[in-house]
Design a protein around this motif. Sequence first.
Motif, PDB file in Angstrom:
ATOM      1  N   VAL A   1       5.632   1.787   0.973  1.00 15.53           N
ATOM      2  CA  VAL A   1       5.092   1.153   2.185  1.00 15.53           C
ATOM      3  C   VAL A   1       4.301  -0.086   1.783  1.00 15.53           C
ATOM      4  O   VAL A   1       3.625  -0.082   0.752  1.00 15.53           O
ATOM      5  CB  VAL A   1       4.113   2.091   2.941  1.00 15.53           C
TER       6      VAL A   1
ATOM      7  N   ARG B   1       3.374 -11.834   7.238  1.00 17.93           N
ATOM      8  CA  ARG B   1       4.330 -10.936   7.902  1.00 17.93           C
ATOM      9  C   ARG B   1       5.754 -11.285   7.487  1.00 17.93           C
ATOM     10  O   ARG B   1       6.572 -10.407   7.204  1.00 17.93           O
ATOM     11  CB  ARG B   1       4.241 -11.089   9.417  1.00 17.93           C
TER      12      ARG B   1
ATOM     13  N   ALA C   1       6.454 -10.251   3.963  1.00 21.39           N
ATOM     14  CA  ALA C   1       6.504  -8.792   3.875  1.00 21.39           C
ATOM     15  C   ALA C   1       7.865  -8.286   4.354  1.00 21.39           C
ATOM     16  O   ALA C   1       8.405  -7.311   3.823  1.00 21.39           O
ATOM     17  CB  ALA C   1       5.375  -8.159   4.684  1.00 21.39           C
ATOM     18  N   ALA C   2       8.439  -8.950   5.341  1.00 20.58           N
ATOM     19  CA  ALA C   2       9.782  -8.584   5.820  1.00 20.58           C
ATOM     20  C   ALA C   2      10.798  -8.780   4.697  1.00 20.58           C
ATOM     21  O   ALA C   2      11.692  -7.944   4.499  1.00 20.58           O
ATOM     22  CB  ALA C   2      10.166  -9.418   7.040  1.00 20.58           C
TER      23      ALA C   2
ATOM     24  N   ALA D   1      10.542  -5.979   2.282  1.00 19.05           N
ATOM     25  CA  ALA D   1      11.181  -4.771   2.818  1.00 19.05           C
ATOM     26  C   ALA D   1      12.700  -4.844   2.650  1.00 19.05           C
ATOM     27  O   ALA D   1      13.343  -3.853   2.280  1.00 19.05           O
ATOM     28  CB  ALA D   1      10.827  -4.589   4.288  1.00 19.05           C
TER      29      ALA D   1
ATOM     30  N   CYS E   1      11.365  -0.634   1.547  1.00 18.98           N
ATOM     31  CA  CYS E   1      10.075  -0.075   1.967  1.00 18.98           C
ATOM     32  C   CYS E   1       9.820  -0.376   3.438  1.00 18.98           C
ATOM     33  O   CYS E   1      10.470  -1.234   4.027  1.00 18.98           O
ATOM     34  CB  CYS E   1       8.929  -0.664   1.136  1.00 18.98           C
ATOM     35  N   THR E   2       8.880   0.362   4.045  1.00 18.99           N
ATOM     36  CA  THR E   2       8.476   0.042   5.415  1.00 18.99           C
ATOM     37  C   THR E   2       7.308  -0.949   5.390  1.00 18.99           C
ATOM     38  O   THR E   2       6.613  -1.065   4.383  1.00 18.99           O
ATOM     39  CB  THR E   2       8.047   1.301   6.197  1.00 18.99           C
ATOM     40  N   VAL E   3       7.128  -1.648   6.508  1.00 19.13           N
ATOM     41  CA  VAL E   3       6.002  -2.576   6.657  1.00 19.13           C
ATOM     42  C   VAL E   3       5.166  -2.116   7.841  1.00 19.13           C
ATOM     43  O   VAL E   3       5.649  -2.065   8.978  1.00 19.13           O
ATOM     44  CB  VAL E   3       6.483  -4.023   6.896  1.00 19.13           C
ATOM     45  N   LYS E   4       3.920  -1.757   7.567  1.00 18.64           N
ATOM     46  CA  LYS E   4       3.033  -1.246   8.614  1.00 18.64           C
ATOM     47  C   LYS E   4       1.905  -2.239   8.877  1.00 18.64           C
ATOM     48  O   LYS E   4       1.207  -2.653   7.946  1.00 18.64           O
ATOM     49  CB  LYS E   4       2.437   0.085   8.153  1.00 18.64           C
ATOM     50  N   ILE E   5       1.720  -2.618  10.134  1.00 18.93           N
ATOM     51  CA  ILE E   5       0.622  -3.505  10.504  1.00 18.93           C
ATOM     52  C   ILE E   5      -0.538  -2.653  11.007  1.00 18.93           C
ATOM     53  O   ILE E   5      -0.387  -1.885  11.956  1.00 18.93           O
ATOM     54  CB  ILE E   5       1.075  -4.524  11.573  1.00 18.93           C
TER      55      ILE E   5
ATOM     56  N   ARG F   1      -4.322  -2.940  12.462  1.00 18.79           N
ATOM     57  CA  ARG F   1      -5.300  -3.892  12.990  1.00 18.79           C
ATOM     58  C   ARG F   1      -6.723  -3.393  12.737  1.00 18.79           C
ATOM     59  O   ARG F   1      -7.044  -2.253  13.043  1.00 18.79           O
ATOM     60  CB  ARG F   1      -5.081  -4.133  14.483  1.00 18.79           C
TER      61      ARG F   1
ATOM     62  N   VAL G   1      -0.732   6.532   7.515  1.00 18.53           N
ATOM     63  CA  VAL G   1       0.267   5.999   6.582  1.00 18.53           C
ATOM     64  C   VAL G   1       0.202   6.741   5.251  1.00 18.53           C
ATOM     65  O   VAL G   1       1.230   7.037   4.637  1.00 18.53           O
ATOM     66  CB  VAL G   1       0.035   4.480   6.340  1.00 18.53           C
TER      67      VAL G   1
END
Lengths: 191, 191, 191
Positions: A116, A155, A158-159, A162, A167-171, A173, A189
Amino acid sequence: MGKKVVVTGVPGVGKTTVITGAMDRLAGEGIVYEPINFGTFMFELARKEGMVADRDEMRRLDRDVQKRLQRAAASGIAAISGDANVIIDTHSSVKTPVGYLPGLPEWVLRELMPDVIVLVETDEDQILQRRLGDESRTRDMEGARSIAEHQQFNRAIAAAYAMYTGCTVKIVRNENFLLDRAVEDMVDVLR
Amino acid sequence: MGKKVVVTGVPGVGKTTVITGAMDRLAGEGIVYEPINFGTFMFELARKEGMVADRDEMRRLDRDVQKRLQRAAASGIAAISGDANVIIDTHSSVKTPVGYLPGLPEWVLRELMPDVIVLVETDEDQILQRRLGDESRTRDMEGARSIAEHQQFNRAIAAAYAMYTGCTVKIVRNENFLLDRAVEDMVDVLR
Amino acid sequence: MGKKVVVTGVPGVGKTTVITGAMDRLAGEGIVYEPINFGTFMFELARKEGMVADRDEMRRLDRDVQKRLQRAAASGIAAISGDANVIIDTHSSVKTPVGYLPGLPEWVLRELMPDVIVLVETDEDQILQRRLGDESRTRDMEGARSIAEHQQFNRAIAAAYAMYTGCTVKIVRNENFLLDRAVEDMVDVLR
């Protein structure tokens, strides 16, 4: 085989606070993560090899040497994750005078293969406020627009991370007065 | 070993003006860059091999042949950079009827391995104005929204280029009446 | 050698309606595409190998097994495209509790090498409306902001897919009351 979670965020977003909060909460559940700062890990490798004496010298190393050190650090961290969960504290991209420098270029990703990537974000105005109010570290001032641009670039890259690793990308806040919520999201996560 | 700086921007953003201004200023400091247009370089390769007679024929080449030419051009430019600094004038992506086509796909990046990718940008309204006022070249009209979308896509794909090569991505704004500032920013990247 | 067109879009955007409309119109012109759902294709492979009995079990497979199945599916679809045009129905990214999961990671792209990736999009408010009005499938509710974020991430990761494969990325807008236009745009890509 442990989990490999990369945590990123622009300076002033409160990344360390969120990580610490999440690790504390998870410790109460018996879930342990080893926190690793990518830059520090790389520096220690370079120092052991007698290449540098302090962190300032890191930036002056030859590009190829830096690349080799980055790869060695990624490979060393991946080895640690064989037995333990690791949180890797680093940057999605670093703002430099010649533009945004990727924190996880191809040769790092290939060794590290994270599960992640977390982007800790908040509104650019809040970040600007935090930077101006924080006198413990010297930071170059930049306007809110430039922070928004940096977060947007983070962002996008990060894409690409991925795409290359799966892997996943988690935002997550981290808003003013809502730290608990950011910690809770991070815990979800890591759990 | 010279520097390899890729400069990109949507049609009408004033990329060539900024490049020329920056090269003039650097010449005064004794810093020389060889400007190379990627498309022209590729065309010259194809012409030397007797594959095409004019540029229009380039588009009609088989996809695999185009790919081979792109790779050969990237490799040729990288060879030139062994002795000289080069500015590579190309596109982050090209707008086609079937969508955005990457200007620097994986096989180009692998050979070229640029140091910096510059995105010359400005507000979509200014670009639209410049395109409408410019009668020296035929351009298809598109609304401001579509230009904004193209610039956003160019940033995103530049981030992917950075992931794959480790290069930095620098955004240089070329605003109306502020050309000097754009040139200065470009000079800072090239110096 | 047929064309390989990947079509993506967030849940509720009307992807299937646009695909069906475009295929109907093209059939009238004698142009045939074989529609393939990536997830279903993968599931059928797993079932034939006796690995799963139903689709729910797919998610519980080991990560390495999933990866191998994804690669096998991509390779199988590429083989079909040797004789036929194919439309591959899948996701640019899937929203999961641990973040956005890439629909076309590197090992899928390497086998599949698509010609075009289509992003079917519309305003987040329209998507939210459609999701709320659609009671045929259970969907988790998310606000308009979160849909906008997902669509933005899908564009960014599609740019990375294009960098890696050289494919184009086409954005097709499917607005309320303007389905005909979305179908026409899709037809232009497929023709």
